[in-house]
Design an enzyme around this catalytic site. Structure first.
Site, PDB file in Angstrom:
ATOM      1  N   CYS A   1      37.582  67.285  35.860  1.00  0.00           N
ATOM      2  CA  CYS A   1      36.924  67.973  37.193  1.00  0.00           C
ATOM      3  C   CYS A   1      35.704  68.809  37.035  1.00  0.00           C
ATOM      4  CB  CYS A   1      37.703  67.462  38.380  1.00  0.00           C
ATOM      5  SG  CYS A   1      36.181  67.301  39.927  1.00  0.00           S
TER       6      CYS A   1
ATOM      7  N   HIS B   1      40.026  62.303  37.457  1.00  0.00           N
ATOM      8  CA  HIS B   1      41.173  63.465  37.610  1.00  0.00           C
ATOM      9  C   HIS B   1      42.353  62.153  37.130  1.00  0.00           C
ATOM     10  CE1 HIS B   1      40.092  66.577  39.669  1.00  0.00           C
ATOM     11  NE2 HIS B   1      39.591  65.138  40.643  1.00  0.00           N
TER      12      HIS B   1
ATOM     13  N   GLU C   1      45.877  63.019  36.015  1.00  0.00           N
ATOM     14  CA  GLU C   1      46.735  63.147  36.977  1.00  0.00           C
ATOM     15  C   GLU C   1      46.752  62.346  38.201  1.00  0.00           C
ATOM     16  OE1 GLU C   1      44.824  65.163  36.725  1.00  0.00           O
ATOM     17  OE2 GLU C   1      44.082  65.915  39.369  1.00  0.00           O
TER      18      GLU C   1
END
Lengths: 247, 195
Positions: free
Chosen positions: B77, B173, B175
């Site tokens: 990001c 993202h 994750e």
């Protein structure tokens, strides 16, 4: 194309889910982590945890909850309920929450939005707005009428830098008669930030209307998911068939 | 395997630590130059505003250190954006690992670009098998023929994944991107991401 999001909302009190949950394969209906994992596996796009604990002490448990959720699931989640300080937001984000949602505290002191945005960035600050058909914004879980009007407050929230608005129509909430399409539609035309529709979901068609007719970016619901009246996989496959962009 | 997550006060570091936990790999948040230089792999996270992030990188010396790293580095990001040449949000130069500019979305669509959107690694934009990943950003890195290895469409194509030697950047993202994101992190661990 950006997908429309389906967001289950879990009400949390003293670290436990409150609304009756009716899932066959759930070992502990009060365990928010287990429920969150199931929704995530079913294809929920995000989760919202709304802390409705009455006391500050009880609210502290939501920080632990955020940490446990971050450990278990790999989709974004928002924590809201009773948040009024920069320190609270810091603790929640540091524990792994992706976004926080503020509501009454922003109405009482709008500059809180600016402070949070400056400290943490727009992307993690959601402002929840509860309104009624009279066009007024309400605080304290819909109990107290404020002087703010829905549309002008939503614009102000956007101008102060919030990344997203969670709009709940208190008159529709719990009715299962569908979302507040007119108000939602007006908000979406007036705003440049995403809007989450909340309050009134009862059928799959209601979600379709929120996306297709009112152009909502996301739709949130609680009991229809908790009581398994609508399953997330079925809902998403229905919406895909209606050509709504869905993950 | 020892992964360093650069901690400079910007980013949802806990979620990254947990994401690697779930993959059975130890990832430690650190701001220590020695720890970062000796790690097997480095994660360069970031959320929030570009200006304070740049300031923090300069104060800590990480601004000069990161471009010199020799192991695999994954910028996520804002971390990816900071590796680019210029950031409109801060009106300042980035780490200049990648030559692209990072500018604000100019669109009638909602900004931030928030939610799940498709990654495209082919010229064929109608490829129905493209995977959804989670984005949340208002600024984007332009596409570059040499360094953009996956794009995303939001009223125009932008860089979703970029790669140059040992540096990889993801605008989304991983994750927070469910099973797809977990696979992307696993390939970063394996050293096969973008190959």
């Amino acid at each position: 194309m950006l997908a429309k999001r389906i967001i289950p909302c879990l009400d949390i009190k003293n670290g436990r889910t409150t609304k009756g949950i009716n899932f066959e394969n759930l070992r502990d209906a009060g365990d928010p982590i287990e429920l969150a994992s199931i929704y995530s596996a079913q294809g929920a796009d995000e989760l919202v945890f709304l802390d409705i604990s009455a006391t500050q002490e009880a609210r502290a448990t939501v920080i632990e909850l955020a940490d446990q959720v971050a450990a278990e699931i790999n989709i974004p989640f928002t924590v809201g309920g009773g948040i009024s300080t920069v320190d609270q937001v810091y603790a929640l984000l540091r524990s792994g929450a992706d976004k926080v949602s503020i509501n009454s505290a922003a109405v009482y002191r709008p500059a809180l939005i600016d402070e949070l945005v400056q400290e943490f960035g727009s992307q993690c600050i959601v402002v929840a707005i509860d309104a009624r058909k009279d066009g007024k914004v309400y605080t304290s879980g819909g109990k107290k009428q404020s002087n703010f009007r829905l549309e002008s407050w939503a614009k102000e929230v956007q101008d102060r830098g919030a990344g997203e608005i969670l709009f709940t129509s208190m008159d529709h909430d719990g009715t299962k008669d569908g979302f507040a399409l007119d108000a939602l539609s007006k908000l979406n035309q007036a705003l440049t930030i995403p809007v989450i529709a909340s309050g009134g979901a009862g059928t799959k068609e209601h979600f379709y209307d929120a996306f297709h007719q009112a152009n909502a970016d996301a739709a949130l619901a609680a009991s229809v998911f908790h009581f398994n009246e609508i399953s997330i996989p079925e809902l998403k496959s229905y919406l895909k068939k209606q050509n709504i962009p869905i993950r | 395997m020892n992964i360093a997550i650069i901690d400079y006060g910007a980013g949802n570091i806990r979620s990254l630590e947990y994401a690697f936990d779930r993959l059975g790999v130890k990832a430690q948040a650190t701001s220590d130059a020695e720890d970062i230089m000796t790690a097997d792999k480095v994660i360069f996270p970031g959320v929030g505003h570009a200006a304070p992030a740049l300031e923090s990188l300069k104060e800590t010396g990480l601004f000069d250190l990161i471009p010199k790293l020799k192991q695999d580095v994954l910028g996520i990001c804002l971390g990816m954006q900071l590796m680019c040449s210029y950031l409109e949000e801060a009106d300042a130069d980035g780490l200049k690992i990648f030559p692209m500019s990072v500018t604000r979305f100019q669109t009638q669509l909602k900004v931030p670009h928030m939610g799940w959107n498709r990654l495209s690694t082919s010229e064929n934009e109608s490829n129905a098998d493209e995977e959804y990943v989670y984005f949340v950003h208002s600024y984007f890195a332009e596409c570059h023929d040499d360094y953009t290895i996956a794009t995303c469409d939001y009223d125009g194509r932008f860089s979703a994944t970029i790669k140059k030697q040992n540096f990889i950047g993801c605008q989304f993202h991983p994750e927070k991107s469910g099973v797809v994101g977990q696979q992307i992190l696993q390939s970063f661990i394996n050293g096969t991401l973008g190959r």
